[in-house]
Design a protein around this motif. Structure first.
Motif, mmCIF file in Angstrom:
data_model
loop_
_atom_site.group_PDB
_atom_site.id
_atom_site.type_symbol
_atom_site.label_atom_id
_atom_site.label_comp_id
_atom_site.label_asym_id
_atom_site.label_seq_id
_atom_site.Cartn_x
_atom_site.Cartn_y
_atom_site.Cartn_z
ATOM 1 N N ALA A 175 -2.172 5.401 -12.638
ATOM 2 C CA ALA A 175 -1.798 5.258 -14.048
ATOM 3 C C ALA A 175 -0.914 4.026 -14.250
ATOM 4 N N LEU A 176 -0.006 3.789 -13.295
ATOM 5 C CA LEU A 176 0.862 2.615 -13.363
ATOM 6 C C LEU A 176 0.038 1.331 -13.261
ATOM 7 N N CYS A 177 -0.932 1.308 -12.342
ATOM 8 C CA CYS A 177 -1.783 0.119 -12.173
ATOM 9 C C CYS A 177 -2.599 -0.158 -13.430
ATOM 10 N N ILE A 178 -3.185 0.901 -14.007
ATOM 11 C CA ILE A 178 -3.997 0.738 -15.217
ATOM 12 C C ILE A 178 -3.146 0.187 -16.361
ATOM 13 N N SER A 189 -11.705 -2.245 -4.481
ATOM 14 C CA SER A 189 -12.156 -3.230 -5.457
ATOM 15 C C SER A 189 -12.951 -2.605 -6.604
ATOM 16 N N LEU A 190 -13.634 -1.461 -6.347
ATOM 17 C CA LEU A 190 -14.418 -0.816 -7.395
ATOM 18 C C LEU A 190 -13.516 -0.307 -8.515
ATOM 19 N N ALA A 191 -12.403 0.310 -8.138
ATOM 20 C CA ALA A 191 -11.438 0.780 -9.146
ATOM 21 C C ALA A 191 -10.881 -0.391 -9.943
ATOM 22 N N ASN A 192 -10.618 -1.490 -9.243
ATOM 23 C CA ASN A 192 -10.087 -2.675 -9.926
ATOM 24 C C ASN A 192 -11.109 -3.243 -10.910
ATOM 25 N N THR A 193 -12.389 -3.278 -10.495
ATOM 26 C CA THR A 193 -13.448 -3.778 -11.385
ATOM 27 C C THR A 193 -13.558 -2.922 -12.632
ATOM 28 N N GLU A 239 0.835 -1.192 0.000
ATOM 29 C CA GLU A 239 0.000 0.000 0.000
ATOM 30 C C GLU A 239 0.871 1.243 0.000
ATOM 31 N N VAL A 240 0.519 2.207 -0.845
ATOM 32 C CA VAL A 240 1.300 3.428 -0.983
ATOM 33 C C VAL A 240 0.453 4.615 -0.588
ATOM 34 N N GLN A 241 0.982 5.451 0.272
ATOM 35 C CA GLN A 241 0.293 6.656 0.692
ATOM 36 C C GLN A 241 1.132 7.861 0.287
ATOM 37 N N GLY A 242 0.484 8.997 0.050
ATOM 38 C CA GLY A 242 1.245 10.181 -0.320
ATOM 39 C C GLY A 242 0.350 11.229 -0.926
ATOM 40 N N SER A 243 0.941 12.171 -1.673
ATOM 41 C CA SER A 243 0.215 13.279 -2.252
ATOM 42 C C SER A 243 -0.725 12.793 -3.352
ATOM 43 N N PHE A 251 -3.559 -6.734 -7.225
ATOM 44 C CA PHE A 251 -3.434 -6.629 -5.770
ATOM 45 C C PHE A 251 -3.027 -5.210 -5.359
ATOM 46 N N MET A 252 -2.153 -4.586 -6.136
ATOM 47 C CA MET A 252 -1.723 -3.225 -5.850
ATOM 48 C C MET A 252 -2.898 -2.243 -5.987
ATOM 49 N N THR A 253 -3.733 -2.465 -7.000
ATOM 50 C CA THR A 253 -4.890 -1.597 -7.223
ATOM 51 C C THR A 253 -5.894 -1.729 -6.084
#
Length: 332
Positions: free
Chosen positions: A15-18, A270-274, A2-6, A262-264
Motif C-alpha cells: 500500500a505504501l509503494c502504491i 517487476s510485474l507488480a511494478n508494471t 528488501e523487507v520480509q515479514g508477515s 525500486f522498493m516495489t
C-alpha cells in the motif's frame, strides 16, 4: 531495500509503494504540464526551455542515489563500474528530452498515451531483427494499444486544449514520442546487459551511474554548445521564482518515485511494478482531464480505454506465465 515479514506487513508495504508511486508521478505529471503550458509572471512568458528539466532531474537524482547508497546499500565490490553506463546515459539523456519537448506540440494526455505504447516497437524489433514469434493474445494486446493511440491521434483535439500548447503540431509531437520510445528501448536493453554482466549491481548503483552520465551530457548540451539554453533557463528562473520552485518539486517527485519503484521491484517483483505504473498513467490522464482543463471527448475516452485494456491484458498474460513457471518449479 528488501523487507520480509508477515502477510499484514507486506500488505502495508505494498500500500505504501502504491501510494508513493501514484502520488509522486501523478503530481510530477501535473507539474510537467504546468511548466509546459503556464504563463509565468506579469510578462506572462512561457518556460520554453523544457529540456532543462532533464538536467535538473539528473542532478537531483544523482545526489539522491548517492545519499541512498550511503544510507541503505549493503553491496561491496563487484558492481558495475561507473563508466559502463556511458552509452545508456546518451540515450537516457536524448529520449526523455524528446518526450518532454513533445509537450510543446501535443497535450499531456496524448503524450502519456503515446508513451504507453512501448510494447509495439519492442515487438516490432523482436520480430524483424531477432525473429521472435509472439502468441496470438500478445498480438491482440499490441493491436488494442496501437489502434487506441492511432485513433486518438486522428481525432480532433478540443480548441481549449490546443490554445494551451506553445506550438500545436500533432505529427511532430507524436514523432518525438516515438523517438523517445526508441531511445528508451536501447536504454533498457543496455541496463539489462549491465545487470547480467555485473550481478552484484544494485538499483541505486544503476540510478547513480545513469544520472552521473546524464548530468555530464546535459551540462555539455546546456552550457557547452553555442546554442546552449542553460543560461537562459537559469535567468528565467531568477526572474520567475515560481517556475524555479515548480522545477525543484518536479525533480523531487521523480527521485521519490524512483525510490518507491525500486522498493516495489525488490519486494514484489517487476510485474507488480508494471501494474502499479500502468494504472498510474491512466489516473494521470483522468487528473489532467479534470484538473488541468484538458477535456476529452467520448471517442477519445474510448481510445484511452482501448490502450489501457490492451496493457491490462498484457499484465494478465504475464501473470499467467509467471504462475505456470511457479507450478513447474514446485513439481520439479
Amino acid at each position: 531495500m528488501e523487507v520480509q515479514g508477515s502477510g499484514f506487513r507486506r500488505i502495508l508495504l505494498l500500500a505504501l509503494c502504491i501510494s508513493g508511486i501514484w502520488s509522486a508521478y501523478i503530481y510530477q505529471g501535473v507539474l510537467q504540464e504546468t511548466l509546459s503550458t503556464k504563463r509565468f509572471g506579469p510578462d506572462e512568458k512561457r518556460f520554453e526551455h523544457l529540456a532543462f528539466l532533464n538536467l535538473a532531474q539528473s542532478v537531483v537524482c544523482l545526489v539522491w542515489s548517492y545519499i541512498m547508497i550511503k544510507l541503505w546499500s549493503n553491496a561491496g565490490s563487484g558492481g558495475a563500474p561507473w563508466w559502463t553506463y556511458w552509452s545508456a546515459g546518451i540515450t537516457n539523456t536524448i529520449g526523455p528530452a524528446m518526450g518532454i519537448e513533445a509537450l510543446k506540440y501535443i497535450s499531456y494526455p496524448a503524450q502519456v498515451l503515446a508513451k504507453s505504447s512501448k510494447m509495439i516497437p519492442v515487438m516490432l524489433m523482436g520480430t524483424l531483427v531477432y525473429g521472435i514469434r509472439y502468441t496470438f493474445p500478445e498480438y491482440i494486446c499490441s493491436f488494442l494499444v496501437a489502434g487506441g493511440v492511432s485513433v486518438f491521434a486522428l481525432l480532433k483535439t478540443s480548441s481549449k486544449t490546443i490554445s494551451k500548447l506553445a506550438h500545436p503540431n500533432a505529427p511532430l509531437g507524436y514523432a518525438l514520442c516515438s523517438l523517445n520510445l526508441a531511445f528508451d528501448g536501447f536504454t533498457n536493453a543496455t541496463q539489462d546487459s549491465i545487470a547480467s554482466r555485473y550481478p552484484k549491481t544494485e538499483a541505486w548503483d544503476i540510478m547513480l551511474g545513469m544520472n552521473l552520465w546524464g548530468t555530464i551530457y546535459n551540462l555539455i548540451y546546456m552550457f557547452g554548445l553555442p546554442q546552449g539554453i542553460g543560461f537562459e533557463a537559469i535567468q528565467f528562473c531568477k526572474l520567475h521564482p515560481e517556475a524555479a520552485w515548480d522545477i525543484l518539486k518536479y525533480c523531487l517527485c521523480g527521485a521519490v518515485g524512483q525510490n518507491f519503484i525500486f522498493m516495489t521491484i525488490s519486494n514484489f517483483g517487476s510485474l507488480a511494478n508494471t501494474t502499479i505504473t500502468t494504472t498510474r498513467k491512466f489516473v494521470s490522464i483522468v487528473v489532467s482531464s479534470v484538473m488541468s482543463g484538458n477535456p476529452l471527448s467520448l471517442k477519445q475516452w474510448g481510445c484511452v480505454s482501448m490502450v489501457f485494456g490492451g496493457l491490462s491484458y498484457q499484465i494478465y498474460l504475464k501473470w499467467r506465465k509467471l504462475q505456470r513457471v511457479e507450478k513447474k518449479k514446485q513439481k520439479s
